[in-house]
Design an enzyme around this catalytic site. Structure first.
Site, short mmCIF file in Angstrom:
data_model
loop_
_atom_site.label_atom_id
_atom_site.label_comp_id
_atom_site.label_asym_id
_atom_site.label_seq_id
_atom_site.Cartn_x
_atom_site.Cartn_y
_atom_site.Cartn_z
N GLY A 104 0.83 -1.20 0.00
CA GLY A 104 0.00 0.00 0.00
C GLY A 104 0.86 1.25 0.00
O GLY A 104 0.58 2.23 -0.72
N SER A 105 1.93 1.24 0.78
CA SER A 105 2.82 2.40 0.88
C SER A 105 3.58 2.61 -0.44
O SER A 105 3.80 3.76 -0.86
CB SER A 105 3.82 2.19 2.02
N ASP A 127 5.47 -9.86 5.86
CA ASP A 127 4.76 -10.87 5.05
C ASP A 127 5.61 -11.41 3.90
O ASP A 127 5.34 -12.48 3.37
CB ASP A 127 3.46 -10.29 4.48
N ARG A 171 -0.77 -12.03 6.60
CA ARG A 171 -1.95 -11.57 5.84
C ARG A 171 -2.41 -12.67 4.87
O ARG A 171 -2.87 -13.68 5.34
CB ARG A 171 -1.63 -10.27 5.11
N GLU A 187 5.07 -30.41 12.08
CA GLU A 187 4.48 -31.50 11.29
C GLU A 187 3.67 -30.96 10.11
O GLU A 187 3.61 -31.57 9.05
CB GLU A 187 3.57 -32.37 12.17
N GLU A 222 -2.23 -16.95 9.25
CA GLU A 222 -3.50 -16.28 9.59
C GLU A 222 -4.45 -16.22 8.40
O GLU A 222 -5.67 -16.26 8.56
CB GLU A 222 -3.25 -14.87 10.15
O1 F6P Z 1 1.43 -6.63 6.79
C1 F6P Z 1 2.05 -6.86 8.00
C2 F6P Z 1 1.08 -7.41 9.02
O2 F6P Z 1 1.76 -7.66 10.23
C3 F6P Z 1 0.29 -8.65 8.58
O3 F6P Z 1 1.05 -9.83 8.70
C4 F6P Z 1 -0.89 -8.57 9.47
O4 F6P Z 1 -1.99 -9.26 8.91
C5 F6P Z 1 -1.16 -7.09 9.55
O5 F6P Z 1 0.07 -6.44 9.27
C6 F6P Z 1 -1.67 -6.62 10.88
O6 F6P Z 1 -1.94 -5.26 10.78
P1 F6P Z 1 -2.17 -4.31 12.06
O7 F6P Z 1 -0.85 -4.11 12.72
O8 F6P Z 1 -2.71 -3.07 11.47
O9 F6P Z 1 -3.11 -5.04 12.95
#
Ligand code: F6P
Length: 320
Positions: A104-105, A127, A171, A187, A222
């Site tokens: 984004g930046s 990420d 992410r 595992e 996640e």
């Molecule tokens: O993009 C980096 C990150 O740490 C992701 O891995 C994570 O999903 C997100 O930022 C979390 O964002 P925030 O710090 O805004 O909760």
């Protein structure tokens, strides 16, 4: 060029300070002034900046996060916001801007470039999903944080005959999860890039339990689901008692590793050198240990970097 500016935007990560420090000292070595906008593009819009010199970046190399602070700015996404940012840069007689951040930046950096302002981007996101660079800032430190935590959890898993699901960040990318799985001997790595065969995983876990193995470790990205929900689905079908740990923001902070200090230093120095040579509109990256430059236009349309299939296969094979 007489005056440059730098900012950190989006999610913070370790290694950002090393980059600001290197950029500042490289600028000063070339008799160029450096200013730092606070809180990313939001600070640029408010004209909130500090002068940076050799002393002000001293003692920052070993600190996690970003001493300039970071933010996500909704205002900067609008055309008016971008025009205002440009006007502020011109009013302060800034000749070039270095933007450190994630996708984004870097898109924000490209927007300023399209308005005719010289910008250099530096990839920073744990990420590791930014295209045209093998590594982004902060990835190595985050992985080391994850590995330290998982090794600790494994001691408890061993002591109690338990399966642990450890949810890691990333992410929509399974990079952190797959590398962490390989490096901790987990595992299973569950990643968004591969559809999970839940029955197969349960069978494999149960077989492990029947063989008398003392623990099982699952690293869940996640972006592939929630650890607690997965634990519910595994309940009563794998033999082991199951516990969950969500590592969360612990992963992003802490003193940067040698790798991130060096990467940040190289990126920061290169960004200033590029601006001083008249290069603009590119992201500095790293390929096979060499610094590279890629047009921000290409980075913006390059899509999310894919996790190497070979690494995913390796995580699967070594986990058996
Ligand atoms: O993009 C980096 C990150 O740490 C992701 O891995 C994570 O999903 C997100 O930022 C979390 O964002 P925030 O710090 O805004 O909760």
């Amino acid at each position: 060029m007489k005056r440059l500016a730098i900012l950190t935007s989006g999610g913070d990560c370790s290694g950002m300070n090393a980059t600001i420090r290197a950029a500042t000292r490289t600028a000063i070595a070339n008799n160029v002034e450096m200013i730092g906008y606070r809180k990313g593009f939001a600070g640029l819009l408010k004209n909130d900046f500090i002068a940076l010199d050799t002393r002000s970046v001293s003692g920052t190399l070993q600190r996690g996060g970003t001493f300039l602070q970071s933010a996500r700015s909704a205002e900067f996404r609008s055309e008016e916001g971008r025009q205002k940012a440009l006007a502020n840069l011109l009013a302060e007689k800034v000749d070039g801007l270095i933007v450190i951040g994630g996708d984004g930046s870097l898109n924000g950096a490209l927007a300023l470039e399209r308005l005719g302002f010289p910008v250099i981007g530096i990839p920073a996101s744990i990420d590791n999903d930014i295209p045209y660079t093998d590594m982004a800032l902060g990835v190595d430190t985050a992985l080391n944080n994850i590995i330290y935590a998982v090794d600790c959890i494994k001691d408890t898993a061993n002591s109690h005959d338990r399966a642990f699901i450890v949810e890691v960040m990333g992410r929509n990318s399974g990079y952190l999860a797959s590398i962490a799985a390989i490096a901790t001997g987990a595992e299973f790595a569950i990643v968004p890039e591969v559809i999970l065969d839940l029955d197969d995983m349960c069978n494999r876990l149960h077989r492990r339990y029947d063989e008398g193995r003392t623990n099982a470790l699952i690293i869940l990205a996640e972006g592939a689901g929630h650890a607690q929900e997965l634990a519910e689905r595994l309940k009563n079908s794998v033999g082991f008692e199951t516990r969950v740990t969500v590592l969360g923001h612990y992963q992003r902070g802490g003193a940067p590793t040698v790798y991130d200090r060096l990467l940040g230093s190289r990126f920061g120095r290169k960004a200033v050198e590029l601006l001083l040579c008249g290069t603009k509109g590119v992201m500095v990256g790293m390929s096979a240990s060499n610094l590279t430059t890629t047009l921000l236009e290409m980075v913006s349309t390059g899509g999310q970097k894919k996790v190497n299939d070979e690494l995913l296969r390796m995580a699967d094979i070594l986990g058996i």
